[in-house]
Scaffold this motif. Structure first.
Motif, PDB file in Angstrom:
ATOM      1  N   HIS A 585       0.773  -1.363   0.038  1.00 47.10           N
ATOM      2  CA  HIS A 585      -0.143  -0.040  -0.141  1.00 47.10           C
ATOM      3  C   HIS A 585       0.845   1.488   0.019  1.00 47.10           C
ATOM      4  N   ILE A 600      -5.322   4.540   0.387  1.00 45.47           N
ATOM      5  CA  ILE A 600      -6.173   3.681   0.600  1.00 45.47           C
ATOM      6  C   ILE A 600      -6.849   3.003  -0.427  1.00 45.47           C
ATOM      7  N   ALA A 622      -0.450  -1.893   8.049  1.00 47.99           N
ATOM      8  CA  ALA A 622      -0.819  -0.453   7.977  1.00 47.99           C
ATOM      9  C   ALA A 622      -1.311   0.107   9.260  1.00 47.99           C
ATOM     10  N   LYS A 626       0.196   3.275   9.465  1.00 50.51           N
ATOM     11  CA  LYS A 626      -0.818   4.376   9.028  1.00 50.51           C
ATOM     12  C   LYS A 626      -2.045   4.527  10.083  1.00 50.51           C
ATOM     13  N   PRO A 630      -5.431  -0.478   5.248  1.00 46.88           N
ATOM     14  CA  PRO A 630      -5.088   0.128   3.847  1.00 46.88           C
ATOM     15  C   PRO A 630      -6.274  -0.147   2.964  1.00 46.88           C
TER      16      PRO A 630
END
Length: 968
Positions: A585, A600, A622, A626, A630
């Motif tokens: 990702h 995303i 992720a 993040k 993702p």
């Protein structure tokens, strides 16, 4: 309809009839013709043109789960990629900018294993080769298979950015993977721990759960006495049962469950030659006592008394190898009897032999009670050479076969008087999905990501830990198709342990970290956490690739001027390939201009096995970097089975290769098989199934062919406004409006089976079997400027544009052929168009209901005429002029102003309101309709074949008034 041979006394009117005309072949010839369309799309640059024209549209990004670059495609690959293609194409044609960047997983053991096999075949040792040279060979191997697989995927008609795919071994990808790993270094979740992991002695590395498959395996089983110390339990032995005799040297405790009922038993009589002894006493769970006695060949036994949890608390047992000859005191220690909730009385003895280095439950017991870890088993699956008695013996050989360790332990236990019984057990056992060899649990130092440790990274919207972020993402952020996927991944994430990242291999992205020499792993300064060092590493990987990690002097180059290189050691384990693919990702969705603006994906789409694979690793990775999943959507499909529902296997000879299907039928038939199947469960495929798919294709192709022929020469000047159309034609537009909503909804929900079934049923039932049948006379014989003919041709044009585009995501080659038949041209392609907008005003539910009733009456008439045809009374329905009795007021209203002679394809028809006379034909499921056969009166028109009274009374001989007027 029109005669082939008119009566000799009248002119030949065949040239005056407007018969269908098309060069669209009845036989598709897909295997030979599909490559030409592929070449054409390549020349047109269809994918790039769609990106250019789609600027400003809402994006839709399907992120490709990377296949592994090490072999020809199998039918599962075809299923997966065709589903992805149907998603991308349908989203594009519904007005999105649908992007698809194909990718490949390039690192890891499968490729490394292939290169090692080549080395072994040449008598070479991998360890004698420079590691960078070895890695370069792995890279070349992957490159070769990427080219082969890309060609095979494209042959399936898959659209995408094939000229610029993503590869996990690209330098930028390797740099990002390393950078994503270093985020775990910096956020404090990475740690080095020593715990049992699934280990392959053949491949000499730890494996993730996703790399493990389960097969039947026959194991040794043993029942072992542990003698109590200090007179505890009245001297009765505690008996354990295990299927891994080789773990006995690593035993450090025995576990019991305080909630289980235990008893002390006297062995009264035993079979001659048994290893159990008459008169001895043992302690086992009451629920399992009878089974233990049978295994131990005990003929008679007595339960003496209860043995309570209180009595077992604090008891110590002797290790069965205490005092063993040549043991050098290795096992001369006490073994504690400890409570454990994981112990059951479902199988065994109710006591569990506990080796903390060789099982997760055992490890957890070790942590709880501070049991010592052992390091007796080497990477190749053999005991350490200095282990007394058993040193150097293999548990599993390099070929994955059983070594001598199990039998040696059984013999040693017998010699020690500790073996109560032995046997064999066939059971499901973990194997490597690459080497197919059995695995062991082995304690080794590995690198882990702590998934329950709060992260101070400023991304706490969905939780402080990786686990909570993942669970919240699953519940709040992701749409699951089917919904069962949510439940599966949720339960896996909820129960999983920390993530093992390290692999003891050569071909992969290294764990780009440094550890302080002579420092314990739990020390705060054990791991070097330095942003400047990390930036240097990433820049070096961007420029030179991950191979640079292995070049002499790299450590000094990275650390000089920041810390003293002599104080730090470089880690040479490589990352689990699931971390590679879990990071995609970042370097695909986040970094590419054709990725996703927020990094995303709208959809991840893979098989159900990826709940423990790519969906899982992407989620964990992720959530650590993040703070959330993702992806917004996850679609899972089943596996492919043969026609009998059996798993495909080369040894069984029941595999179906995509290449073979394409060679015989063409890729569109394979795609149609996907569309006709319910992908949410396992899918069956085989010769008979493919024959059925091909038959559906032929029926659909004939529908499209007829439509093309009937539209020959159609121009905009001929188009008729909807409000001027006869009711029958407006009914078709109503059906189109209904279908348009259903098709768009189905594609939006990825229900390809539902979309195809609805369109196919409409095409073959509503159109071919009804509408086309009814309008043939109008199309062939009415005047070119007649409202009836213009209406029918206008409707056919509207049908054409919708059917062709609706089916284009599924039958990519055939619908291109259909499109080019009407719209030839170098820049023309159905795949450059969208689904046409369908006016809501076309929908007329009252009209739909009325014509459903008309068709019911037609069905009764058609069935009545078929009786006459079978009896040879008539040859054609045009020879009939039936009398139809309608006794249902609703049907009477429905037939008002309907030309039932046209609808039933008869020369005349008489509708009579009221009950049918006795003997009238009727269908039991259509109440209130009866048919009495009457022959048509008059002569046969030599142009339209209708039998009418006025034939022969007009200026043109042998024709009816309608045909006479057309002839002028």
């Amino acid at each position: 309809m029109c005669a082939d041979t008119p009566e000799t006394a009248v002119p030949d009117y065949r040239e005056t009839v407007f018969l269908p005309e098309t060069s669209f072949a009845m036989r598709a010839g897909l295997p030979a013709r599909e490559p030409d369309w592929l070449a054409r799309w390549e020349r047109l640059g269809v994918y790039d043109r769609l990106r250019e024209s789609g600027k400003g549209r809402a994006p839709f990004v399907l992120h490709d789960g990377p296949p592994y670059a090490n072999g020809h495609l199998h039918i599962g690959h075809a299923l997966n990629k065709v589903l992805k293609d149907m998603v991308v194409r349908s989203q594009q044609m519904m007005g999105k900018d649908a992007r698809y960047v194909p990718g490949w997983d390039c690192h890891g053991l499968p490729i490394e294993w292939k290169i090692e096999e080549q080395y072994r075949a040449k008598g070479l040792n991998k360890d004698d080769v420079d590691i960078v040279d070895f890695r370069q060979e792995c890279r070349r191997f992957a490159e070769g298979w990427i080219d082969i697989q890309r060609s095979e995927f494209k042959r399936l008609g898959i659209t995408g950015k094939w000229d610029r795919p993503y590869l996990t071994m690209d330098y930028h990808a390797e740099a990002v993977i390393a950078d994503e790993f270093m985020k775990f270094v910096m956020n404090g979740s990475l740690y080095q721990g020593s715990k049992p992991v699934m280990w392959s002695p053949v491949e000499k590395t730890a494996l993730a759960e996703a790399e493990v498959e389960y097969h039947d395996h026959t194991s040794h089983t043993i029942w072992v006495r542990f003698a109590p110390q200090d007179g505890a339990l009245d001297g009765a032995s505690v008996v354990i049962w295990t299927t891994t005799p080789w773990t006995i040297p690593q035993n450090r405790a025995v576990a019991y469950n305080p909630g289980i009922a235990y008893g002390m038993y006297s062995l009264d009589t035993v079979v001659d030659g048994a290893t159990s002894k008459a008169g001895e006493r043992i302690v086992v769970a009451d629920a399992l006592a009878e089974g233990v006695m049978k295994s131990a060949k005990v003929e008679g036994f007595t339960r003496l008394r209860d043995v309570t949890a209180v009595e077992m608390e604090g008891v110590f047992l002797a290790h069965p190898y205490r005092g063993i000859a040549d043991g050098n005191g290795e096992w001369d220690f006490d073994v504690p009897l400890l409570p454990g909730d994981h112990v059951t009385d479902d199988a065994g003895t109710g006591f569990v032999h506990t080796a903390p280095s060789h099982g997760d439950d055992d490890y957890q017991m070790g942590l709880k009670f501070q049991l010592p870890m052992t390091y007796n088993v080497e990477a190749d699956g053999s005991y350490r050479t200095d282990l007394p008695v058993f040193g150097g013996q293999a548990i599993l050989t390099a070929e994955g076969k059983e070594g001598p360790a199990n039998v040696s332990n059984i013999k040693a236990l017998h010699a020690q008087g500790a073996l109560l019984a032995k046997g064999k057990l066939k059971h499901s056992y973990p194997h490597s999905w690459r080497s197919k060899a059995p695995l062991i649990f082995r304690n080794t130092p590995q690198w882990f990501v702590a998934i329950d440790k709060p992260l101070d990274d400023g991304m706490s919207t969905y939780g402080e830990t990786i686990r909570t972020r993942a669970l919240n993402s699953i519940n709040q952020l992701v749409t699951w198709t089917p919904q069962t996927g949510r439940n599966r991944l949720h339960s896996m994430i909820q129960a999983r342990p920390d993530w093992v990242l390290s692999r003891q291999r050569a071909w992969g992205v290294p764990l780009t970290c440094f550890v302080k020499s002579g420092t314990r792993p739990d020390a705060p300064d054990f791991l070097l956490r330095n942003a400047e060092v990390n930036a240097r590493i990433k820049a070096a990987f961007e420029a030179e690739g991950a191979d640079v990690w292995y070049v002499q002097g790299f450590k000094e180059r990275m650390l000089d001027g920041i810390v003293d290189p002599l104080q730090y050691e470089q880690v040479f384990d490589v990352l689990d390939v699931w971390f590679d693919s879990g990071s995609t990702h970042a370097f695909v969705l986040r970094d590419r201009e054709d990725g996703a603006s927020d990094g995303i994906a709208d959809l991840y789409l893979e098989g159900t096995d990826q709940h423990r694979g790519w969906f899982h690793s992407s989620m964990l990775q992720a959530c650590g970097t993040k703070g959330r999943a993702p992806y917004r959507g996850v679609l899972t499909h089943g596996f492919t089975l043969d026609e009998k529902g059996m798993k495909m296997s080369k040894s069984l000879g029941n595999t179906v290769a995509p290449e073979a299907v394409i060679k015989e039928y063409g890729a569109d038939i394979l795609r149609l098989w996907v569309a006709q199947s319910d992908y949410t469960v396992d899918l069956r495929i085989g010769k008979e199934i493919l024959k059925g798919v091909a038959d559906s294709y032929r029926r659909l192709r004939n529908t499209m062919r007829y439509m093309l022929g009937a539209l020959h020469g159609f121009t905009e000047a001929e188009r008729l406004p909807v409000e001027q159309m006869p009711e029958l034609d407006r009914w078709v537009l109503h059906r189109l409006a209904e279908l348009d909503a259903e098709v768009r909804d189905g594609y939006a929900r990825y229900d390809f089976q539902g979309v195809f079934q609805k369109v196919f049923t409409f095409a073959t039932t509503d159109l071919s079997a009804f509408y086309f049948d009814v309008i043939k006379d109008t199309l062939y014989c009415d005047a070119p400027d007649a409202v009836t003919r213009r209406a029918a041709r206008t409707v056919l044009d509207l049908l054409y544009h919708r059917l062709t585009t609706w089916l284009a995501p599924i039958l990519v080659f055939t619908m291109e052929e259909v499109w080019l038949e009407r719209f030839p041209g170098e820049d023309s392609s159905v795949h450059l168009t969208d689904f046409p907008e369908t006016p809501a005003s076309w929908r007329n539910d009252a009209l739909g209901a009325k014509w459903a009733q008309v068709r019911q009456v037609r069905r009764v008439v058609t069935a009545a005429l078929e009786v006459q045809r079978t009896a040879k009374v008539i040859g054609s329905s045009l020879e009939a002029a039936p009398v139809v009795y309608i006794d249902a007021p609703a049907l009477q209203a429905a037939l008002h102003k309907v030309d039932m002679a046209q609808v039933t394809i008869t020369s005349a028809i008489a509708l009579t309101w009221g009950a049918a006379p006795a003997g009238a034909f009727a269908l039991p499921d259509v109440a209130g309709v009866g048919v009495v056969f009457e022959a048509a009166q008059g002569k046969k028109c030599q142009r339209c074949w209708q039998i009418l009274p006025d034939v022969g009374t007009h200026s043109h001989p042998g024709v009816c008034k309608r045909c006479n007027d057309v002839l002028g």
